[in-house]
Structures are given as structure tokens and as C-alpha cells.
Design an enzyme around this catalytic site. Structure first.
Site, PDB file in Angstrom:
ATOM      1  N   GLU A 143       0.834  -1.200   0.000  1.00  0.00           N
ATOM      2  CA  GLU A 143       0.000   0.000   0.000  1.00  0.00           C
ATOM      3  C   GLU A 143       0.879   1.265   0.000  1.00  0.00           C
ATOM      4  OE1 GLU A 143      -3.104  -0.683   2.956  1.00  0.00           O
ATOM      5  OE2 GLU A 143      -4.131  -2.008   1.541  1.00  0.00           O
TER       6      GLU A 143
HETATM    7  C1  HEC Z   1      -3.250   0.798  -1.931  1.00  0.00           C
HETATM    8  C2  HEC Z   1      -4.637   1.064  -1.615  1.00  0.00           C
HETATM    9  C3  HEC Z   1      -4.964   1.525  -0.229  1.00  0.00           C
HETATM   10  C4  HEC Z   1      -4.414   2.569   0.481  1.00  0.00           C
HETATM   11  C5  HEC Z   1      -3.268   3.469   0.078  1.00  0.00           C
HETATM   12  C6  HEC Z   1      -5.159   2.643   1.716  1.00  0.00           C
HETATM   13  N1  HEC Z   1      -6.136   1.701   1.751  1.00  0.00           N
HETATM   14 FE1  HEC Z   1      -7.536   1.483   3.172  1.00  0.00          FE
HETATM   15  N2  HEC Z   1      -8.063  -0.295   2.373  1.00  0.00           N
HETATM   16  C7  HEC Z   1      -7.588  -0.813   1.190  1.00  0.00           C
HETATM   17  C8  HEC Z   1      -7.998  -2.193   1.062  1.00  0.00           C
HETATM   18  C9  HEC Z   1      -7.669  -3.135  -0.086  1.00  0.00           C
HETATM   19  C10 HEC Z   1      -8.731  -2.494   2.215  1.00  0.00           C
HETATM   20  C11 HEC Z   1      -9.312  -3.859   2.603  1.00  0.00           C
HETATM   21  C12 HEC Z   1      -8.129  -4.711   3.036  1.00  0.00           C
HETATM   22  C13 HEC Z   1      -8.499  -5.985   3.748  1.00  0.00           C
HETATM   23  O1  HEC Z   1      -9.647  -6.131   4.163  1.00  0.00           O
HETATM   24  O2  HEC Z   1      -7.633  -6.841   3.914  1.00  0.00           O
HETATM   25  C14 HEC Z   1      -8.778  -1.270   3.017  1.00  0.00           C
HETATM   26  C15 HEC Z   1      -9.471  -1.123   4.213  1.00  0.00           C
HETATM   27  C16 HEC Z   1      -9.578   0.071   4.898  1.00  0.00           C
HETATM   28  C17 HEC Z   1     -10.474   0.302   6.003  1.00  0.00           C
HETATM   29  C18 HEC Z   1     -11.459  -0.707   6.587  1.00  0.00           C
HETATM   30  C19 HEC Z   1     -12.832  -0.481   6.009  1.00  0.00           C
HETATM   31  C20 HEC Z   1     -13.786  -1.612   6.277  1.00  0.00           C
HETATM   32  O3  HEC Z   1     -14.967  -1.455   5.960  1.00  0.00           O
HETATM   33  O4  HEC Z   1     -13.378  -2.659   6.777  1.00  0.00           O
HETATM   34  C21 HEC Z   1     -10.273   1.585   6.419  1.00  0.00           C
HETATM   35  C22 HEC Z   1     -10.979   2.300   7.548  1.00  0.00           C
HETATM   36  C23 HEC Z   1      -9.226   2.138   5.586  1.00  0.00           C
HETATM   37  N3  HEC Z   1      -8.845   1.201   4.655  1.00  0.00           N
HETATM   38  C24 HEC Z   1      -8.667   3.404   5.744  1.00  0.00           C
HETATM   39  C25 HEC Z   1      -7.471   3.764   5.141  1.00  0.00           C
HETATM   40  C26 HEC Z   1      -6.624   4.869   5.583  1.00  0.00           C
HETATM   41  C27 HEC Z   1      -6.922   5.786   6.744  1.00  0.00           C
HETATM   42  C28 HEC Z   1      -5.544   4.891   4.752  1.00  0.00           C
HETATM   43  C29 HEC Z   1      -4.342   5.807   4.807  1.00  0.00           C
HETATM   44  C30 HEC Z   1      -3.580   5.817   6.048  1.00  0.00           C
HETATM   45  C31 HEC Z   1      -5.740   3.822   3.773  1.00  0.00           C
HETATM   46  N4  HEC Z   1      -6.890   3.153   4.070  1.00  0.00           N
HETATM   47  C32 HEC Z   1      -4.879   3.563   2.717  1.00  0.00           C
HETATM   48  C33 HEC Z   1      -6.813  -0.121   0.277  1.00  0.00           C
HETATM   49  C34 HEC Z   1      -6.037   0.978   0.598  1.00  0.00           C
END
Ligand code: HEC
Ligand code: HEC
Length: 386
Positions: A143
Site C-alpha cells: 500500500e
Molecule cells: C493501496 C490502496 C490503499 C491505500 C493506500 C489505503 N487503503 Fe484502506 N483499504 C484498502 C484495502 C484493499 C482495504 C481492505 C483490506 C483488507 O480487508 O484486507 C482497506 C481497508 C480500509 C479500512 C477498513 C474499512 C472496512 O470497511 O473494513 C479503512 C478504515 C481504511 N482502509 C482506511 C485507510 C486509511 C486511513 C488509509 C491511509 C492511512 C488507507 N486506508 C490507505 C486499500 C487501501
């Protein structure tokens, strides 16, 4: 006579307490509901903000700045908002996430609108709180790619705008990873979306849904069995039971059966070590909730997502394997995909083509208000600018 008096007394006491409960709820509802969109829980600010991390305007603003800032990633190319884009209901349009150096993860980026209501974060709930979750993408090599949290903190400390912002927010010039998590999650808690056509309909506006949407709602609640998991509760209209369910999406992965079989043959003593080992193999993330709970019945189970704004976030499912809502409905119509842990609520539905189309139309009526924090991707800061 005495008994009658006693009974009368009890009735009066009951009424008095009922009235006072009603009054305090009412006062609370009036004070708090002003910025909770129609259809969302009126007690949002009372029950869904942890005491240790209260909302303040300065903290939300700092969290917003961090959320959109690509300088938090190892090479300055990826912000939280790269995968959680305001114009796509804070999801993206890729089957699985793409981070630094175009590295691909294994799961679909979920919408983080209304994430305040989740009881666990990620598709498998491996983080308990938003605070805990918010700092993990930074050091995920697929990420944002930073080596350690210390690297990120050192970078922020070198930027005077952040030194000032942390000082103003927390009253001291400290910048540490916990405060970064607190600020980002305070911002995320403001990402509320409600007031969808369905909310307006349920609030009494009988023309807010058209005929096809009304027929679709009947299928959703009836023959489609969707509300068995995507709950429609009058006070918590969030379209999720916040449980982990096996619909068989994971069972479509070529490695799933092999991995699952190894787990089913292991003893309780062997499980923790085996789970760790299998998690890193191809297809390991398909084990779902089991990776967290180590419970054999959780193999292939994933968090039931809320369906609010779902029309804005193709592709679908934890692995992005369904391109359209029509594909999703077809999957359910066939009863999901059979496997040892398939949820007992799923059966072939025998919906007609028209019922399936109506169901898709109804899902479109769950698209609601979008929070006014949008910052276009083109305006996102990246490291070349400082
Ligand atoms: C490269 C893409 C990417 C980036 C950059 C990213 N995310 Fe995500 N995010 C995802 C993915 C894919 C998931 C689900 C992963 C899993 O469930 O294993 C996720 C899950 C989440 C969730 C959980 C939501 C749920 O309904 O379960 C949150 C809250 C979240 N991200 C916030 C953030 C925040 C705050 C940042 C920055 C610090 C961030 N993400 C950076 C791809 C990204
Ligand atoms: C047994 C519980 C259950 C039932 C019944 C159920 N769902 Fe789901 N739904 C889930 C789970 C769990 C997921 C996530 C599955 C995954 O990705 O592995 C999901 C995912 C979805 C998604 C994709 C959301 C996204 O953001 O990717 C849609 C759309 C959806 N369901 C609609 C429906 C409809 C329409 C029905 C009725 C025909 C229905 N569901 C019935 C549990 C259920």
C-alpha cells in the site's frame, strides 16, 4: 383497596419514568441529529466515538490533511485517498488495490463512508478500531510502503506545516504515530452518508421510490432473502448485520479448497502455526475471518458490507471478482458457491430476470449524500511540491 392503590402507584411511577426517558432521548436527538444525515442512527455522536479520541474541529482538519497527503507514502505517490477516492464513495475502481510501485494487493478497497459504525475493520475484521487501522496502510509494503512508522514520523516532523498543525490540535508540538492515527480516524468518522431515496421514502415521502425500486425492495426483503444479512433495522438502517459470513466468494479462488482442506485436517494445537504459514501463500487471504479467529467455521467468511452507496463502487466482493451489481445478484440467485462452510441462509433463489433487474435498480436507491470534504485527486499534495 390497598392493592388497587399500590397498582395505581406503580402505573404512575412507570409512566413518569417512561416520560423522562422519552424526554431525554428527545433532547439528545434534537441536539445531536443536526449533522447526522437522514436515515443514519440518531445516536451516532453519542455511541460511536471512543472516549479516548473525542472529535474536535482541529483534529478532523488535521486528519483530512493527512488522508489526502501522498507524502505519507514511501515514494510520495500514494495517499489514503488514492484507494479511498471521494468521488467513488471513498473506494476505487480496481478489482484489488494498487499501492506504491503499482504493487497489487489481494483485496478490493472498500468504501469507507459510514465506517464509524463498523465493529471491526478490514474484510476479516483484523483491526478492532479505526485508530488501530489507520496507521497500518503506511507500513503495508503493498500500500504506502514505508519501512517503519518512525520513518513517517521523521518526515512529518521535518514539515513545519505539520509541526504547527499538531501543536494547534493537541496543544503540544509532539508528533507520534498514535496522534496520526487519532487524527485520521476523527476525520474518517465525519464521512457519513445517508439521505438516500430509500431514506426519504421511509421518512414518509412516498414518491421517493419509483415502481421498479419498490418491486426491488420487496424482493430484497422477501424472496431474495438479502435482509438476512444486509439488515434493514428501523433505527440502524445500515444494511449489515456486522457479522462474518461465508457466501462462497472465496471458494471461487483456485487455491481455496486446498488451503481449507489442510486446515480442516489440522489439530487445534497445530492451527495457529499453520494459519500463519498458509496466510502468506497464494490465495491465503481467502481464508478470511479464520485468519483472525482461528476458528475452523470461519474459513472463507468475510464481513457483511453495508450496501449504502454500493452502486458507486464496482467492482464487488472482497476480491473484486464481480464486475457489476447484476453479476452479484446472479451469484446470489445461484445460491452462492457451495463449500464446507457455506452460510445456511444461502439457497438458489429462482428469481426471474425481471426480479433480478428490479433488485439491481433498488440497490441504486441506496446512493445517498456525499460528505463535503472532497478534494479532487489532482489537488492532492505529492512530495515534489515541497
Ligand atoms: C493501496 C490502496 C490503499 C491505500 C493506500 C489505503 N487503503 Fe484502506 N483499504 C484498502 C484495502 C484493499 C482495504 C481492505 C483490506 C483488507 O480487508 O484486507 C482497506 C481497508 C480500509 C479500512 C477498513 C474499512 C472496512 O470497511 O473494513 C479503512 C478504515 C481504511 N482502509 C482506511 C485507510 C486509511 C486511513 C488509509 C491511509 C492511512 C488507507 N486506508 C490507505 C486499500 C487501501
Ligand atoms: C448470508 C449472508 C448474506 C446474504 C443472505 C446476502 N449477502 Fe450480500 N454479502 C454478504 C457478505 C458476507 C458479502 C461479502 C462477501 C465477500 O466479498 O466475500 C456480501 C457482499 C454483497 C455485495 C457486494 C458489496 C461490495 O461492496 O463489494 C452486494 C452488492 C450484496 N452483497 C448484495 C446482496 C443482495 C442483493 C442480496 C440478496 C439477493 C444479498 N447480498 C444477500 C452477506 C450476505
Amino acid at each position: 383497596m390497598q392493592r388497587t392503590l399500590l397498582r395505581l402507584g406503580l402505573v404512575i411511577a412507570f409512566l413518569a419514568s417512561a416520560i423522562s426517558v422519552f424526554q431525554s432521548n428527545f433532547a439528545f436527538g434534537e441536539a445531536q441529529s443536526h449533522n447526522v444525515p437522514l436515515g443514519l442512527p440518531a445516536d451516532t455522536w453519542l455511541h460511536f466515538v471512543p472516549r479516548q479520541n473525542p472529535q474536535t474541529a482541529a483534529k478532523v482538519e488535521l486528519g483530512r490533511k493527512l488522508f489526502f497527503d501522498k507524502r505519507l507514502s514511501a515514494d510520495g505517490t500514494v495517499a489514503c485517498a488514492t484507494c479511498h477516492q471521494p468521488e467513488r464513495a471513498f473506494a476505487d475502481d480496481k478489482p484489488v488495490a494498487e499501492g506504491v510501485l503499482k504493487r497489487r494487493g489481494t483485496r478490493n478497497s472498500p468504501s469507507i463512508l459510514n465506517v464509524i459504525y463498523n465493529n471491526g475493520q478490514f474484510w476479516d475484521g483484523r483491526s478492532d478500531t479505526l485508530e488501530e487501522q489507520a496507521v497500518l496502510p503506511l507500513i503495508n509494503p503493498l500500500e504506502m510502503g514505508d519501512q517503519t512508522h518512525d520513518d513517517v514520523i521523521a518526515r512529518l516532523r521535518a514539515l513545519p506545516e505539520y509541526v504547527t498543525a499538531f501543536q494547534q490540535t493537541f496543544g503540544k508540538p509532539t508528533i507520534n504515530i498514535m496522534l496520526v492515527g487519532n487524527a485520521i480516524s476523527a476525520f474518517e468518522r465525519t464521512l457519513l452518508s445517508g439521505a438516500a431515496p430509500l431514506d426519504r421514502y421511509l421518512a414518509g415521502n412516498k414518491v421517493a421510490l419509483n415502481d421498479a425500486e419498490l418491486r426491488g425492495m420487496a424482493v430484497f426483503r422477501g424472496r431474495g432473502r438479502c435482509t438476512r444479512c444486509h439488515t434493514m433495522n428501523e433505527h440502524r438502517m445500515l444494511f449489515s448485520d456486522y457479522e462474518y459470513r461465508n457466501t462462497g466468494v472465496a471458494a471461487r479462488h483456485p487455491e481455496f479448497e486446498k488451503l481449507a482442506r489442510q486446515l480442516f485436517h489440522a489439530s487445534d494445537d497445530e492451527l495457529p502455526q499453520l494459519v500463519k504459514q498458509l496466510a502468506s501463500q497464494p490465495g491465503g487471504s481467502e481464508l478470511g475471518r479464520m485468519l483472525v479467529s482461528h476458528h475452523i467455521l470461519d474459513v472463507g467468511s468475510f464481513h457483511t458490507p453495508s450496501l449504502r452507496n454500493v452502486a458507486l463502487t464496482p467492482p464487488y466482493f472482497h476480491d473484486g471478482s464481480a464486475a457489476t451489481l447484476a453479476d452479484v445478484v446472479k451469484f446470489y440467485n445461484e445460491g452462492g458457491k457451495d463449500n464446507l462452510n457455506l452460510d445456511t441462509e444461502l439457497h438458489p433463489l429462482g428469481l426471474t430476470e425481471e426480479e433480478q433487474r428490479d433488485l439491481v435498480t433498488f440497490l441504486g436507491a441506496l446512493t445517498g449524500s456525499q460528505p463535503q470534504v472532497a478534494q479532487p485527486l489532482s489537488a492532492m499534495r505529492n512530495r515534489r511540491m515541497n
